[in-house]
Write an enzyme that holds these catalytic residues in place. Sequence first.
Site, PDB file in Angstrom:
ATOM      1  CG  ASP A 229      -2.111  -0.910   1.063  1.00 20.85           C
ATOM      2  OD1 ASP A 229      -2.411  -1.308  -0.078  1.00 20.85           O
ATOM      3  OD2 ASP A 229      -2.743  -1.242   2.078  1.00 20.85           O
TER       4      ASP A 229
ATOM      5  NE  ARG B  50      -1.194   1.921   4.125  1.00 27.00           N
ATOM      6  CZ  ARG B  50      -1.726   2.980   3.514  1.00 27.00           C
ATOM      7  NH1 ARG B  50      -3.017   3.233   3.685  1.00 27.00           N
ATOM      8  NH2 ARG B  50      -1.010   3.770   2.746  1.00 27.00           N
TER       9      ARG B  50
ATOM     10  NE  ARG C 137      -8.212   2.431   8.236  1.00 24.54           N
ATOM     11  CZ  ARG C 137      -7.579   2.128   7.109  1.00 24.54           C
ATOM     12  NH1 ARG C 137      -6.524   2.814   6.743  1.00 24.54           N
ATOM     13  NH2 ARG C 137      -8.006   1.147   6.339  1.00 24.54           N
TER      14      ARG C 137
ATOM     15  CG  HIS D 197      -8.264   7.395   4.821  1.00 18.39           C
ATOM     16  ND1 HIS D 197      -7.376   6.655   4.066  1.00 18.39           N
ATOM     17  CD2 HIS D 197      -7.840   7.279   6.102  1.00 18.39           C
ATOM     18  CE1 HIS D 197      -6.466   6.118   4.858  1.00 18.39           C
ATOM     19  NE2 HIS D 197      -6.727   6.489   6.091  1.00 18.39           N
TER      20      HIS D 197
ATOM     21  CB  CYS E 199      -5.196   7.024  -2.248  1.00 20.26           C
ATOM     22  SG  CYS E 199      -6.650   6.913  -1.184  1.00 20.26           S
TER      23      CYS E 199
END
Length: 263
Positions: A63, A88, A133, A162, A256
């Site tokens: 990612d 991540r 998050r 997000h 992103c």
Amino acid sequence: MQRRFLMCRPTYFAVTYRINPWMDPSAPYDTSLAISQWETLVQAYDQLGHKVEFIDPLPGLPDMVFAANGGTVIDGKMYTAQFRHAERADEAPAYRDWAERAGFEVQEAKHVNEGEGDLLLAGEFLLAGTGFRTAHAAHLEAQELFGRPAIALQLVDPRFYHLDTALTVLSQNNIAYLPEAFSPGSQQILRKLFPDAVIANEEDGVVLGLNAVSDGHNVVLPVQAKHLQQALKDSGYNPIPVDVSELRLAGGGPKCCTLELRS
């Protein structure tokens, strides 16, 4: 206005775990296609006259292509990311080290936040998402560092985990957003702050149409978001459609992939 972006080639792109509703490790994915689509996105920025810089991808971090989550950069300062999921976590020091080498002043985050995924600059406001998050405490930490009022916005739909999956900053004083991705109170705040906002619909949302990048006039967004493209045109913006559908398998779109570097 020329923008400066940081991006990461999806050399190691894969969907091997599930940390958001878009990810299905049992479904097929195509790393070569992800790379090709990402290169098209880079070309779109080049054609618009923006400056693109690159961070080297690291094996084992599929990612890392989602550079926007690597931190928040405003006024030459980086507020580092602190990822919620262990998968991540190692991305954060990679982006921090890049920023230090590039000459940015770096502040280590004490609280969970996922960079521009949940911290979006709109004029003098720092629009700050929470719910899935980023922690509320990170909003205050970022506000203190950047000296910009943080406006907390509550996300309520796990598909839009997000802020940058449910809201696009179009210019210093305008946004596009999907109202139903937010709590009633947050919807009210957005209506008050941005009365002329472009309103997206469910069809835009489910193709991550709001995961878009605007330079104030040109808006790079997923080609599948047909309603949003027309709404942007009707509001005087110039939509630039790109296909990054393979990256959507991991829950990402143009924004992103794009960390803005503000000196």
